[in-house]
Design a protein around this motif. Structure first.
Motif, PDB file in Angstrom:
ATOM      1  N   GLU A 114       0.840  -1.202   0.000  1.00 29.98           N
ATOM      2  CA  GLU A 114       0.000   0.000   0.000  1.00 29.98           C
ATOM      3  C   GLU A 114       0.876   1.253   0.000  1.00 29.98           C
ATOM      4  O   GLU A 114       0.629   2.202  -0.734  1.00 29.98           O
ATOM      5  CB  GLU A 114      -0.906   0.004   1.234  1.00 29.98           C
ATOM      6  CG  GLU A 114      -1.757   1.234   1.380  1.00 29.98           C
ATOM      7  CD  GLU A 114      -2.511   1.284   2.702  1.00 29.98           C
ATOM      8  OE1 GLU A 114      -3.124   2.328   2.962  1.00 29.98           O
ATOM      9  OE2 GLU A 114      -2.470   0.304   3.478  1.00 29.98           O
ATOM     10  N   GLY A 115       1.924   1.242   0.800  1.00 28.30           N
ATOM     11  CA  GLY A 115       2.852   2.375   0.857  1.00 28.30           C
ATOM     12  C   GLY A 115       3.623   2.574  -0.429  1.00 28.30           C
ATOM     13  O   GLY A 115       3.978   3.700  -0.791  1.00 28.30           O
ATOM     14  N   LEU A 116       3.869   1.486  -1.149  1.00 26.85           N
ATOM     15  CA  LEU A 116       4.593   1.572  -2.412  1.00 26.85           C
ATOM     16  C   LEU A 116       3.813   2.372  -3.457  1.00 26.85           C
ATOM     17  O   LEU A 116       4.402   3.053  -4.298  1.00 26.85           O
ATOM     18  CB  LEU A 116       4.904   0.166  -2.947  1.00 26.85           C
ATOM     19  CG  LEU A 116       5.747   0.082  -4.207  1.00 26.85           C
ATOM     20  CD1 LEU A 116       7.113   0.726  -3.993  1.00 26.85           C
ATOM     21  CD2 LEU A 116       5.891  -1.367  -4.641  1.00 26.85           C
ATOM     22  N   VAL A 117       2.486   2.339  -3.377  1.00 30.45           N
ATOM     23  CA  VAL A 117       1.657   3.092  -4.321  1.00 30.45           C
ATOM     24  C   VAL A 117       1.984   4.584  -4.238  1.00 30.45           C
ATOM     25  O   VAL A 117       2.049   5.280  -5.243  1.00 30.45           O
ATOM     26  CB  VAL A 117       0.157   2.838  -4.059  1.00 30.45           C
ATOM     27  CG1 VAL A 117      -0.712   3.729  -4.927  1.00 30.45           C
ATOM     28  CG2 VAL A 117      -0.180   1.377  -4.297  1.00 30.45           C
ATOM     29  N   THR A 118       2.209   5.080  -3.024  1.00 29.54           N
ATOM     30  CA  THR A 118       2.576   6.482  -2.837  1.00 29.54           C
ATOM     31  C   THR A 118       4.051   6.703  -3.135  1.00 29.54           C
ATOM     32  O   THR A 118       4.422   7.675  -3.812  1.00 29.54           O
ATOM     33  CB  THR A 118       2.264   6.927  -1.394  1.00 29.54           C
ATOM     34  OG1 THR A 118       0.866   6.768  -1.176  1.00 29.54           O
ATOM     35  CG2 THR A 118       2.658   8.359  -1.158  1.00 29.54           C
ATOM     36  N   SER A 119       4.898   5.820  -2.659  1.00 30.21           N
ATOM     37  CA  SER A 119       6.343   5.997  -2.831  1.00 30.21           C
ATOM     38  C   SER A 119       6.756   6.040  -4.293  1.00 30.21           C
ATOM     39  O   SER A 119       7.630   6.826  -4.680  1.00 30.21           O
ATOM     40  CB  SER A 119       7.099   4.866  -2.124  1.00 30.21           C
ATOM     41  OG  SER A 119       6.834   4.892  -0.746  1.00 30.21           O
ATOM     42  N   VAL A 120       6.129   5.230  -5.119  1.00 27.76           N
ATOM     43  CA  VAL A 120       6.508   5.176  -6.525  1.00 27.76           C
ATOM     44  C   VAL A 120       6.176   6.491  -7.234  1.00 27.76           C
ATOM     45  O   VAL A 120       6.872   6.895  -8.175  1.00 27.76           O
ATOM     46  CB  VAL A 120       5.867   3.951  -7.220  1.00 27.76           C
ATOM     47  CG1 VAL A 120       4.386   4.139  -7.460  1.00 27.76           C
ATOM     48  CG2 VAL A 120       6.574   3.620  -8.508  1.00 27.76           C
ATOM     49  N   VAL A 121       5.163   7.200  -6.759  1.00 27.52           N
ATOM     50  CA  VAL A 121       4.846   8.512  -7.330  1.00 27.52           C
ATOM     51  C   VAL A 121       6.003   9.474  -7.077  1.00 27.52           C
ATOM     52  O   VAL A 121       6.427  10.213  -7.975  1.00 27.52           O
ATOM     53  CB  VAL A 121       3.533   9.071  -6.746  1.00 27.52           C
ATOM     54  CG1 VAL A 121       3.307  10.512  -7.190  1.00 27.52           C
ATOM     55  CG2 VAL A 121       2.356   8.209  -7.147  1.00 27.52           C
ATOM     56  N   PHE A 122       6.543   9.450  -5.865  1.00 21.45           N
ATOM     57  CA  PHE A 122       7.627  10.365  -5.531  1.00 21.45           C
ATOM     58  C   PHE A 122       8.924  10.005  -6.252  1.00 21.45           C
ATOM     59  O   PHE A 122       9.699  10.896  -6.607  1.00 21.45           O
ATOM     60  CB  PHE A 122       7.815  10.451  -4.017  1.00 21.45           C
ATOM     61  CG  PHE A 122       6.644  11.113  -3.346  1.00 21.45           C
ATOM     62  CD1 PHE A 122       6.351  12.447  -3.588  1.00 21.45           C
ATOM     63  CD2 PHE A 122       5.816  10.399  -2.493  1.00 21.45           C
ATOM     64  CE1 PHE A 122       5.271  13.064  -2.996  1.00 21.45           C
ATOM     65  CE2 PHE A 122       4.728  11.007  -1.898  1.00 21.45           C
ATOM     66  CZ  PHE A 122       4.445  12.340  -2.142  1.00 21.45           C
ATOM     67  N   VAL A 123       9.147   8.738  -6.519  1.00 22.19           N
ATOM     68  CA  VAL A 123      10.303   8.339  -7.335  1.00 22.19           C
ATOM     69  C   VAL A 123      10.122   8.877  -8.756  1.00 22.19           C
ATOM     70  O   VAL A 123      11.053   9.425  -9.354  1.00 22.19           O
ATOM     71  CB  VAL A 123      10.480   6.805  -7.330  1.00 22.19           C
ATOM     72  CG1 VAL A 123      11.531   6.375  -8.339  1.00 22.19           C
ATOM     73  CG2 VAL A 123      10.830   6.310  -5.938  1.00 22.19           C
ATOM     74  N   GLY A 124       8.912   8.748  -9.282  1.00 24.86           N
ATOM     75  CA  GLY A 124       8.621   9.309 -10.598  1.00 24.86           C
ATOM     76  C   GLY A 124       8.789  10.817 -10.629  1.00 24.86           C
ATOM     77  O   GLY A 124       9.277  11.377 -11.605  1.00 24.86           O
ATOM     78  N   MET A 125       8.403  11.484  -9.537  1.00 23.61           N
ATOM     79  CA  MET A 125       8.556  12.937  -9.467  1.00 23.61           C
ATOM     80  C   MET A 125      10.019  13.349  -9.511  1.00 23.61           C
ATOM     81  O   MET A 125      10.361  14.365 -10.129  1.00 23.61           O
ATOM     82  CB  MET A 125       7.895  13.474  -8.199  1.00 23.61           C
ATOM     83  CG  MET A 125       6.382  13.481  -8.250  1.00 23.61           C
ATOM     84  SD  MET A 125       5.625  14.029  -6.716  1.00 23.61           S
ATOM     85  CE  MET A 125       6.018  15.784  -6.779  1.00 23.61           C
TER      86      MET A 125
END
Length: 180
Positions: free
Chosen positions: A63-74
């Protein structure tokens, strides 16, 4: 014109002489609307986790990876978006961030599985990371002596986006509760 001296201006001098007009107001509205959408997409992170966990039956870490991957993309999107906007222009940078964030964000609603959601959320992050072009592009057309004030005004669009996102979340929450 014989005897007339050539009159030259720097960009800042020309903007100061012209002032803030219809073009800048239109740019403020268009780019401000994009800034609202970007803020809403970021705020979405805080609401989407529990839904993802329930929909796909994933662990808390996933569940946390869903948010974390956005910030890696950013992170990557900020770098690519900055270089691209400098090389190809702010208008193309604006189109990039709008299309990438909008299309990938829309497709997230239709993902059939967790893996495709993670991939699409990364792409959303790419678009979000490049969104710094919006205030940059706006400020390039504002007279230097009023840029600070106009940046404060532009920032209000972000605040408006976060408020709208929270209101939408409450509306959906209340409609869900009333259906029970």
């Amino acid at each position: 014109m014989a005897g007339a001296e050539a009159c030259t201006y720097t960009t800042d001098e020309a903007l100061s002489r012209v002032g803030f007009g219809r073009f800048q107001a239109m740019l403020l509205v268009v780019l401000g609307t994009g800034w609202i959408a970007e803020a809403m997409e970021i705020m979405l992170q805080s609401f989407v986790g529990p839904s993802v966990k329930a929909e796909f039956g994933v662990s808390a870490e996933e569940e946390g990876l869903v948010t974390s991957v956005v910030f890696v993309g950013m992170l990557l999107g900020a770098w690519v978006g900055g270089l691209g906007s400098d090389r190809f222009g702010r208008r193309l940078g604006f189109l990039f961030t709008t299309l990438v964030t909008g299309i990938a964000g829309f497709l997230c609603a239709f993902t059939p599985n967790y893996a495709s959601l993670i991939a699409l959320r990364f792409v959303v992050g790419l678009g979000l990371g490049a969104s710094h072009v919006l205030p940059t592009w706006f400020l390039e057309f504002v007279p230097a002596e009023t840029r600070g004030s106009w940046m404060a005004a532009f920032s209000c669009f972000w605040t408006l986006g976060t408020i709208l996102e929270a209101l939408l979340a409450w509306i959906f929450f209340l409609s869900f509760i009333l259906q029970l």
